[in-house]
Scaffold this active site. Sequence first.
Site, short mmCIF file in Angstrom:
data_model
loop_
_atom_site.label_atom_id
_atom_site.label_comp_id
_atom_site.label_asym_id
_atom_site.label_seq_id
_atom_site.Cartn_x
_atom_site.Cartn_y
_atom_site.Cartn_z
N ARG A 1 81.93 31.09 -5.48
CA ARG A 1 82.09 29.67 -5.17
C ARG A 1 82.51 28.88 -6.41
NH1 ARG A 1 76.48 29.49 -2.75
NH2 ARG A 1 76.47 27.23 -2.81
N ARG B 1 68.94 29.89 0.37
CA ARG B 1 70.09 29.94 1.28
C ARG B 1 70.78 31.29 1.18
NH1 ARG B 1 73.61 24.52 0.28
NH2 ARG B 1 75.25 26.06 0.07
N ARG C 1 67.39 27.44 -6.49
CA ARG C 1 67.33 26.46 -5.39
C ARG C 1 66.66 27.05 -4.14
NH1 ARG C 1 72.77 23.41 -3.90
NH2 ARG C 1 73.57 25.45 -3.28
N LYS D 1 74.67 17.12 -6.03
CA LYS D 1 75.35 16.25 -5.06
C LYS D 1 74.48 15.90 -3.87
CE LYS D 1 78.68 18.98 -4.43
NZ LYS D 1 78.73 19.77 -3.31
N ARG E 1 87.46 19.57 -0.21
CA ARG E 1 87.23 20.63 -1.19
C ARG E 1 88.55 21.19 -1.71
NH1 ARG E 1 81.81 21.67 -0.11
NH2 ARG E 1 81.12 23.77 -0.54
#
Length: 217
Positions: free
Chosen positions: A170, A159, A125, A13, A88
């Site tokens: 999540r 992160r 990531r 995204k 969300r």
Amino acid sequence: MRLLIFGKQGAGKGTQAVRLAEHFSIPHISTGDMFRSAVREGTEFGRRAKEFMDAGELVPDSVVLGMVRERLARPDAEHGFLLDGFPRTLPQAHGLREVVGEDGLDRVIELAVPTEAVVERISGRRVCADCGATYHVTAPPRQGWGHCDQCGGSQVVQRDDDNELAVRRRLAIYERETAPLADYYADGNLLARVDGVGDPDEVFVRILTAVGGRTSS
Ligand code: AMP
């Protein structure tokens, strides 16, 4: 153009949102980025948000809604915007409708990627601590990890909320809270489901086709 993009964490995204906002010259409004910048600034608001973020949980709806309402009231959002990472939950979607009105969105893009693929993407990531640009262990910055392509920052890191436990949490929250948005927006004939697997350039063309924009060659 008033757009909204949603999809599992790690669906790509962020990357697509930056390109879309640039393509349509609209502000990219990412609630995740807004929270991360509050965390960097060390505000009380940021400190409270960080507790939810590090645990892989959602920040309470009322907090997010207040923040988005203020952001959408800024002049640059008057003629269009791209919402990324918001709403969300269904209550957030209802809140958004109250802010922008019944016809306040032109298209809602669901970026669809299978769970196994996003787990691989998220665990690899890396993000620039200064500007938020994202990389993957298999696709580092051009000049190496010590030099972000976007801002030259030297800290490209994992992160805090990309650890495995938080990622699993999540994804479970996504299924429970966010996936129902697809039916909600399909009812309003706004939903465009786009296959997010593959080369980012190809995915971008698919998204533009879905929103009815033209690709520039
Ligand atoms: P993201 O960068 O979109 O993955 O967001 C990072 C984290 O910020 C999420 O895991 C949540 O803790 C928080 N967050 C971002 N957007 C929202 C939202 N719309 N509602 C609740 N929490 C959010």
